[in-house]
Design an enzyme around this catalytic site. Sequence first.
Site, PDB file in Angstrom:
ATOM      1  N   ASP A 194      26.327 -58.391  83.717  1.00  0.00           N
ATOM      2  CA  ASP A 194      25.979 -57.495  82.620  1.00  0.00           C
ATOM      3  C   ASP A 194      24.637 -56.877  82.960  1.00  0.00           C
ATOM      4  O   ASP A 194      23.738 -57.568  83.466  1.00  0.00           O
ATOM      5  CB  ASP A 194      25.897 -58.256  81.296  1.00  0.00           C
ATOM      6  N   ARG A 476      20.576 -49.049  74.432  1.00  0.00           N
ATOM      7  CA  ARG A 476      21.257 -47.948  75.126  1.00  0.00           C
ATOM      8  C   ARG A 476      21.825 -46.982  74.088  1.00  0.00           C
ATOM      9  O   ARG A 476      22.401 -47.402  73.092  1.00  0.00           O
ATOM     10  CB  ARG A 476      22.370 -48.544  76.006  1.00  0.00           C
ATOM     11  N   ARG A 673      29.456 -52.742  84.712  1.00  0.00           N
ATOM     12  CA  ARG A 673      30.902 -52.983  84.799  1.00  0.00           C
ATOM     13  C   ARG A 673      31.511 -52.541  86.130  1.00  0.00           C
ATOM     14  O   ARG A 673      31.476 -51.376  86.513  1.00  0.00           O
ATOM     15  CB  ARG A 673      31.617 -52.316  83.619  1.00  0.00           C
TER      16      ARG A 673
END
Length: 784
Positions: A194, A476, A673
């Site tokens: 992550d 974010r 990701r």
Amino acid sequence: MLNLSNRTANAVRALQRMAAGMATAAPRIGDTKVAMSLLEKGAYINYQRIEDNLAVVRERLQRPLTLSEKILYGHLDDPHNQDIDRGTSYLKLRPDRVACQDATAQMALLQFMSAGMDTAAVPTTVHCDHLIEAQVGGVKDLARAININKEVYDFLATATAKYGLGFWKPGSGIIHQIILENYAFPGGLMIGTDSHTPNAGGLGMIACGVGGADAVDVMAGIPWELKCPKVIGVNLTGKISGWTTPKDVILKVAGILTVKGGTGAIVEYKGPGLESLSCTGMATICNMGAEIGATTSLFPFNNRMVDYLNATKRPDIANYAKQFAHNLKADENAEYDQVVEINLSELEPHVNGPFTPDLATPISKFASEVKKNGWPEELKVALIGSCTNSSYEDMSRSASIVKEAASHGAELKSKFTVTPGSEQVRATIERDGQIGAFEEAGGVVLANACGPCIGQWDRQDVKKGEANSIITSYNRNFTGRNDANPATHAFVASPDIVTAMAFAGKLTFNPLTDSLTGSDGKPFKFSDPSGHELPPRGYDPGENTFQAPPADRSTVNVKVDPKSDRLQLLKPFEKWDGKTPQDLPILIKVKGKCTTDHISAGGPWLKYRGHLENISQNCLIGAINSENGEANKVKNQLTGEWGGVPQTAAAYRSKGIKWVVIGDHNYGEGSSREHAALEPRFLGGLAIIVRSFARIHETNLKKQGMLALTFADPADYDKIQPSDKVDIEGLEHFAPGKNLTLVVKHQDGGKEEIELAHSFNEGQIEWFKAGSALNLMAAKAKGN
């Protein structure tokens, strides 16, 4: 007999022992065994390795070292022979541990199963935090998620049990908070699947976000490879106070360095201003360092870390770190590649956004910016919490604002949500009354999970496409990130500013200078927020949600239904055929910002993270096509028909035709990701050719056997037409530092050659030739 003093007698006895070969060696830091965590047996902090490695490195480099260098070089696999050159060398490192969140863990574990190992080589944990959608409130949302995601949770629970990993069940909290509370320690090296893994830097740990393939390498006992980072120093002076919070430090830094200014570097904080920051505040700063593209962010060991370790029942680690403190701070006169100066006494609260986390505006100028830019002034929703800002300190300060508003009879003008970062934080703030204050004011407490921060938000108050404003204490705020609405203007600020604005209901409110009207009709101004850094009565652990692996793992069966639409066992990618790629169509020439959210969307797609075929249907659907300015609409060069990006890619693949993507600057920024690399590979892509890459995505592409290439001259991006076909020449002599050639064939018959650079080293070239890093690993395991 001689009459000897005690001192003389002791000296004689010491000489006698030495003569008998019985001399005792000086104590070593490694003579003390301290457990890495309270939840794992037989895993100890390895300060001795750092000490030994640094003795070698110091002899070789003959210069002072920064803190990040000490920790990184202290984890080198081969300190004697490792090439060490900032920004150039590829370091082979031995991390202490691995952490995976549930969305990325599915693919990581599927890959680990393919590697043929039976036990992870380092302590590894899996955390269920990404698949819980925020709808009505924590309890009901959690129950719904457990029901909907049962087969995924069953897979993760059985896979972790089978391979000896720790498993944190849904409701435990967000991976980064669980790590900080249980696993992070000063001087450690951790990788996590992550991008906000750097959160652990608040406890003096180098913690880096990576793709699942990197995690699999480390779990399989293979060194982790990282391009030797440059080091950016942020010198903090003065003292933080009033409405200014640690969040404002990173909001300011993001404005200075921008979303790509930290690329290829570790951001290392230093200076006397550190003393006014709490441990969880330092974690907030490190967490959001991901938004400037940094490899990670880091703070030196200090007393605030000691306080936090003691509060989380880890005094042995605190005491051990004190003994090792000389290696948990930078050397005097250590050199930095860049230094940023920030005076905390002069730092204003900031609001960053919309649409990008580096558009930083001091609160004193924010109202005028709102009006000047025509941003929607009405504030629809204010959201606090998440992995970035859900500490006890954050929650208690926000609660003080809510209580002061309540004392004046003021009511919320915006919807207000609270996301606890962990079950421990949730239980503690419930016991201490903060949750009661939030709910009495009309706030909604969501599950201990990522929720709206990653797009897991079933938002109903506005229609898609309707322009509106929200403000969060998250990290974010790319377009559509929180609610999948591209017209939502998302702003980022501290929990204090977010909470205060919720009572005003508009973005133009400045709590430092402006007043609100109480129920008695009189104006009032908020006092400076106040709260406790740590809970005075200690943490309440709440419900036990941890599953340790069983003592006997031989009878555990990993649950994967062959008919599942959410989980799918992996098949190896094809090897490179050894031929020069020719006449490759351009699937899409991407214009402007292209994050991993654009390449592999989150939100409703998260449920397919364990099924490569299904999730590949979102490949590049958010990227803007330079040919028409639209998303998910490209021309099939075989048929001339317009269609979706993944459908067009699959059409090429069905004909045995490989394709390329052309991209802009900082391609692949954002979340770590690896699906953003797996999907193009699965759909038949050969190369991604861009002006520049974000670090994690570039590595992810290489791991999956894709060619990650950059224009030697970034201006050559403009020479490519979406209708062109290309050859990639030079692969038969593919070598580190040796450029390739792109032969561009225009529709009008014209041709031109463009030089392509790359950062592949010899090992990464072998990944490409083998078809993927996993292919190479499996072949070596079989002895092929």
